[in-house]
Design a protein around this motif. Structure first.
Motif, PDB file in Angstrom:
ATOM      1  N   MET A  40       0.849  -1.207   0.000  1.00  0.00           N
ATOM      2  CA  MET A  40       0.000   0.000   0.000  1.00  0.00           C
ATOM      3  C   MET A  40       0.872   1.239   0.000  1.00  0.00           C
ATOM      4  O   MET A  40       1.894   1.297   0.677  1.00  0.00           O
ATOM      5  CB  MET A  40      -0.939   0.012   1.201  1.00  0.00           C
ATOM      6  CG  MET A  40      -1.872   1.218   1.215  1.00  0.00           C
ATOM      7  SD  MET A  40      -3.344   0.905   2.190  1.00  0.00           S
ATOM      8  CE  MET A  40      -4.063   2.542   2.242  1.00  0.00           C
ATOM      9  N   TRP A  41       0.430   2.218  -0.766  1.00  0.00           N
ATOM     10  CA  TRP A  41       1.116   3.497  -0.946  1.00  0.00           C
ATOM     11  C   TRP A  41       0.469   4.506  -0.006  1.00  0.00           C
ATOM     12  O   TRP A  41      -0.714   4.820  -0.159  1.00  0.00           O
ATOM     13  CB  TRP A  41       0.954   3.910  -2.402  1.00  0.00           C
ATOM     14  CG  TRP A  41       1.507   5.226  -2.842  1.00  0.00           C
ATOM     15  CD1 TRP A  41       2.112   6.198  -2.100  1.00  0.00           C
ATOM     16  CD2 TRP A  41       1.486   5.710  -4.196  1.00  0.00           C
ATOM     17  NE1 TRP A  41       2.474   7.258  -2.905  1.00  0.00           N
ATOM     18  CE2 TRP A  41       2.107   6.984  -4.196  1.00  0.00           C
ATOM     19  CE3 TRP A  41       1.008   5.204  -5.401  1.00  0.00           C
ATOM     20  CZ2 TRP A  41       2.241   7.744  -5.352  1.00  0.00           C
ATOM     21  CZ3 TRP A  41       1.138   5.962  -6.558  1.00  0.00           C
ATOM     22  CH2 TRP A  41       1.764   7.216  -6.532  1.00  0.00           C
ATOM     23  N   VAL A  42       1.230   5.012   0.959  1.00  0.00           N
ATOM     24  CA  VAL A  42       0.711   6.040   1.853  1.00  0.00           C
ATOM     25  C   VAL A  42       1.696   7.213   1.918  1.00  0.00           C
ATOM     26  O   VAL A  42       2.844   7.115   1.469  1.00  0.00           O
ATOM     27  CB  VAL A  42       0.448   5.496   3.285  1.00  0.00           C
ATOM     28  CG1 VAL A  42      -0.555   4.363   3.276  1.00  0.00           C
ATOM     29  CG2 VAL A  42       1.744   5.074   3.960  1.00  0.00           C
ATOM     30  N   GLU A  64     -13.053  -5.347  -2.105  1.00  0.00           N
ATOM     31  CA  GLU A  64     -12.876  -4.482  -3.274  1.00  0.00           C
ATOM     32  C   GLU A  64     -13.661  -3.194  -3.050  1.00  0.00           C
ATOM     33  O   GLU A  64     -14.745  -3.202  -2.468  1.00  0.00           O
ATOM     34  CB  GLU A  64     -13.363  -5.218  -4.533  1.00  0.00           C
ATOM     35  CG  GLU A  64     -13.344  -4.397  -5.812  1.00  0.00           C
ATOM     36  CD  GLU A  64     -11.973  -3.899  -6.245  1.00  0.00           C
ATOM     37  OE1 GLU A  64     -11.169  -3.482  -5.390  1.00  0.00           O
ATOM     38  OE2 GLU A  64     -11.704  -3.880  -7.452  1.00  0.00           O
ATOM     39  N   ARG A  65     -13.103  -2.072  -3.454  1.00  0.00           N
ATOM     40  CA  ARG A  65     -13.825  -0.797  -3.348  1.00  0.00           C
ATOM     41  C   ARG A  65     -14.466  -0.497  -4.695  1.00  0.00           C
ATOM     42  O   ARG A  65     -14.134  -1.115  -5.706  1.00  0.00           O
ATOM     43  CB  ARG A  65     -12.872   0.321  -2.936  1.00  0.00           C
ATOM     44  CG  ARG A  65     -11.826   0.715  -3.981  1.00  0.00           C
ATOM     45  CD  ARG A  65     -11.034   1.915  -3.472  1.00  0.00           C
ATOM     46  NE  ARG A  65      -9.937   2.302  -4.344  1.00  0.00           N
ATOM     47  CZ  ARG A  65     -10.021   3.222  -5.297  1.00  0.00           C
ATOM     48  NH1 ARG A  65     -11.167   3.817  -5.559  1.00  0.00           N
ATOM     49  NH2 ARG A  65      -8.947   3.549  -6.012  1.00  0.00           N
ATOM     50  N   SER A  66     -15.364   0.476  -4.704  1.00  0.00           N
ATOM     51  CA  SER A  66     -15.959   0.834  -5.991  1.00  0.00           C
ATOM     52  C   SER A  66     -14.878   1.508  -6.828  1.00  0.00           C
ATOM     53  O   SER A  66     -14.003   2.205  -6.296  1.00  0.00           O
ATOM     54  CB  SER A  66     -17.156   1.755  -5.789  1.00  0.00           C
ATOM     55  OG  SER A  66     -16.714   2.990  -5.301  1.00  0.00           O
ATOM     56  N   ARG A  67     -14.896   1.267  -8.087  1.00  0.00           N
ATOM     57  CA  ARG A  67     -13.877   1.799  -8.997  1.00  0.00           C
ATOM     58  C   ARG A  67     -14.472   2.903  -9.861  1.00  0.00           C
ATOM     59  O   ARG A  67     -15.675   2.916 -10.139  1.00  0.00           O
ATOM     60  CB  ARG A  67     -13.315   0.672  -9.856  1.00  0.00           C
ATOM     61  CG  ARG A  67     -12.573  -0.405  -9.055  1.00  0.00           C
ATOM     62  CD  ARG A  67     -11.235   0.111  -8.507  1.00  0.00           C
ATOM     63  NE  ARG A  67     -10.680  -0.749  -7.469  1.00  0.00           N
ATOM     64  CZ  ARG A  67      -9.525  -0.500  -6.837  1.00  0.00           C
ATOM     65  NH1 ARG A  67      -8.814   0.578  -7.129  1.00  0.00           N
ATOM     66  NH2 ARG A  67      -9.088  -1.298  -5.904  1.00  0.00           N
ATOM     67  N   PRO A  68     -13.642   3.827 -10.289  1.00  0.00           N
ATOM     68  CA  PRO A  68     -14.160   4.960 -11.067  1.00  0.00           C
ATOM     69  C   PRO A  68     -14.860   4.520 -12.345  1.00  0.00           C
ATOM     70  O   PRO A  68     -14.534   3.493 -12.940  1.00  0.00           O
ATOM     71  CB  PRO A  68     -12.896   5.768 -11.388  1.00  0.00           C
ATOM     72  CG  PRO A  68     -11.919   5.382 -10.321  1.00  0.00           C
ATOM     73  CD  PRO A  68     -12.202   3.936 -10.006  1.00  0.00           C
TER      74      PRO A  68
HETATM   75  C1  LIG Z   1       0.249   9.894  -3.235  1.00  0.00           C
HETATM   76  C2  LIG Z   1      -0.709   9.036  -2.479  1.00  0.00           C
HETATM   77  C3  LIG Z   1      -0.737   9.088  -1.091  1.00  0.00           C
HETATM   78  C4  LIG Z   1      -1.627   8.307  -0.368  1.00  0.00           C
HETATM   79  N1  LIG Z   1      -1.605   8.389   0.989  1.00  0.00           N
HETATM   80  C5  LIG Z   1      -2.468   7.634   1.701  1.00  0.00           C
HETATM   81  C6  LIG Z   1      -2.437   7.673   3.113  1.00  0.00           C
HETATM   82  O1  LIG Z   1      -1.617   8.355   3.720  1.00  0.00           O
HETATM   83  N2  LIG Z   1      -3.333   6.917   3.787  1.00  0.00           N
HETATM   84  C7  LIG Z   1      -4.260   6.124   3.123  1.00  0.00           C
HETATM   85  O2  LIG Z   1      -5.074   5.465   3.792  1.00  0.00           O
HETATM   86  N3  LIG Z   1      -4.304   6.061   1.788  1.00  0.00           N
HETATM   87  C8  LIG Z   1      -3.428   6.777   1.059  1.00  0.00           C
HETATM   88  N4  LIG Z   1      -3.444   6.711  -0.305  1.00  0.00           N
HETATM   89  C9  LIG Z   1      -4.458   5.856  -0.967  1.00  0.00           C
HETATM   90  C10 LIG Z   1      -4.065   4.383  -1.013  1.00  0.00           C
HETATM   91  O3  LIG Z   1      -2.745   4.209  -1.498  1.00  0.00           O
HETATM   92  C11 LIG Z   1      -4.966   3.577  -1.949  1.00  0.00           C
HETATM   93  O4  LIG Z   1      -4.942   4.152  -3.224  1.00  0.00           O
HETATM   94  C12 LIG Z   1      -6.378   3.516  -1.482  1.00  0.00           C
HETATM   95  O5  LIG Z   1      -6.425   2.832  -0.267  1.00  0.00           O
HETATM   96  C13 LIG Z   1      -7.274   2.805  -2.507  1.00  0.00           C
HETATM   97  O6  LIG Z   1      -6.894   1.478  -2.673  1.00  0.00           O
HETATM   98  P1  LIG Z   1      -6.538   0.798  -4.059  1.00  0.00           P
HETATM   99  O7  LIG Z   1      -5.057   1.001  -4.274  1.00  0.00           O
HETATM  100  O8  LIG Z   1      -6.926  -0.625  -3.865  1.00  0.00           O
HETATM  101  O9  LIG Z   1      -7.320   1.462  -5.130  1.00  0.00           O
HETATM  102  C14 LIG Z   1      -2.543   7.455  -1.052  1.00  0.00           C
HETATM  103  C15 LIG Z   1      -2.500   7.388  -2.443  1.00  0.00           C
HETATM  104  C16 LIG Z   1      -1.599   8.163  -3.151  1.00  0.00           C
HETATM  105  C17 LIG Z   1      -1.584   8.070  -4.659  1.00  0.00           C
END
Ligand SMILES: Cc1cc2nc3c(=O)[nH]c(=O)nc-3n(C[C@H](O)[C@H](O)[C@H](O)COP(=O)(O)O)c2cc1C
Length: 213
Positions: free
Chosen positions: A156-158, A195-199
């Motif tokens: 996961m990207w945070v 799964e979340r809803s997607r655009p």
């Molecule tokens: C630049 C960036 C920063 C993010 N930072 C956070 C964060 O700090 N905390 C969080 O819960 N999700 C964060 N997100 C969103 C998650 O990475 C993720 O996109 C979201 O949970 C949706 O899940 P998916 O990747 O399955 O679509 C961030 C996304 C991006 C692109």
């Protein structure tokens, strides 16, 4: 991983299709750090994930990104450094609230067995726009998510306070002129989020037409 760079990429005049890649992209979803357990990628798996992550478009070939890996004992040590920075940055905050968030910073890297921090390091002296160099760092983050998942790991990207506060980012490893593009938690998925809803792509897409005269 086979030596992908030496394989032919063309069959006749058509790029080879990769249905597995499409399938992996269609299935990708983030796994929160709380659901990521050991094992982390091995050294060899990490090297492969990072090798694939940097296979991104890069205008001007500036390589405007780099990695800091946080694993093992370093996770707790870094957290012990972040907590006092959080307290110092929030002197006006209600004390119980400040302690709650300082604790979250202290434990930030303890859930997942590994985090890969993608540092954006644009070359401000070159002709390539800053925006484009930062986009390339975002592409590295996205590639890393895909490469991790395709290697059997969740990720996961945070960002958050640790990534954006200058002192915290510096402790994590961002130098002068650098920013944290993403903290990517990586590990073995103990559970998968729903799964979340997607655009709605159709609602987001239009086809250009000349302006009405
Ligand atoms: C630049 C960036 C920063 C993010 N930072 C956070 C964060 O700090 N905390 C969080 O819960 N999700 C964060 N997100 C969103 C998650 O990475 C993720 O996109 C979201 O949970 C949706 O899940 P998916 O990747 O399955 O679509 C961030 C996304 C991006 C692109």
């Amino acid at each position: 991983m086979s030596d992908i760079t030496s394989e032919p990429v063309l069959e006749g005049a058509v790029l080879r299709s990769a249905p597995h890649l499409l399938d992996a992209m269609a299935r990708r979803r983030s796994v929160p750090a709380a659901a990521l357990a050991a094992p982390a990628p091995s050294d060899e798996q990490l090297r492969q994930i990072l090798t694939l992550a940097v296979r991104v478009p890069d205008h001007g070939l500036r390589e405007p990104w780099r990695f800091v890996v946080i694993a093992g004992e370093a996770r707790a040590e870094l957290g012990r450094g972040l907590a006092p920075l959080y307290r110092a940055a929030n002197p006006q905050m209600d004390a119980p609230k400040r302690e709650k968030f300082a604790g979250i910073m202290e434990r930030l890297f303890l859930s997942a067995p590994m985090a890969v921090v993608v540092i954006s390091r644009p070359d401000r002296a070159c002709a390539i726009p800053l925006f484009e160099q930062e986009l390339s760092a975002g592409a590295v983050c996205m590639n890393l998510l895909h490469a991790a998942q395709a290697s059997g790991f969740g990720a996961m990207w945070v960002t958050g306070w640790a990534a954006t506060n200058p002192d915290a980012a510096a402790l994590i490893g961002a130098g002068e002129g650098e920013r944290i593009a993403g903290i990517l938690h990586v590990g073995t998925a103990a559970s998968m989020p729903p799964e979340r809803s997607r655009p709605d792509v159709e609602a987001l897409t239009s086809f250009w037409a000349p302006p009405a005269a």
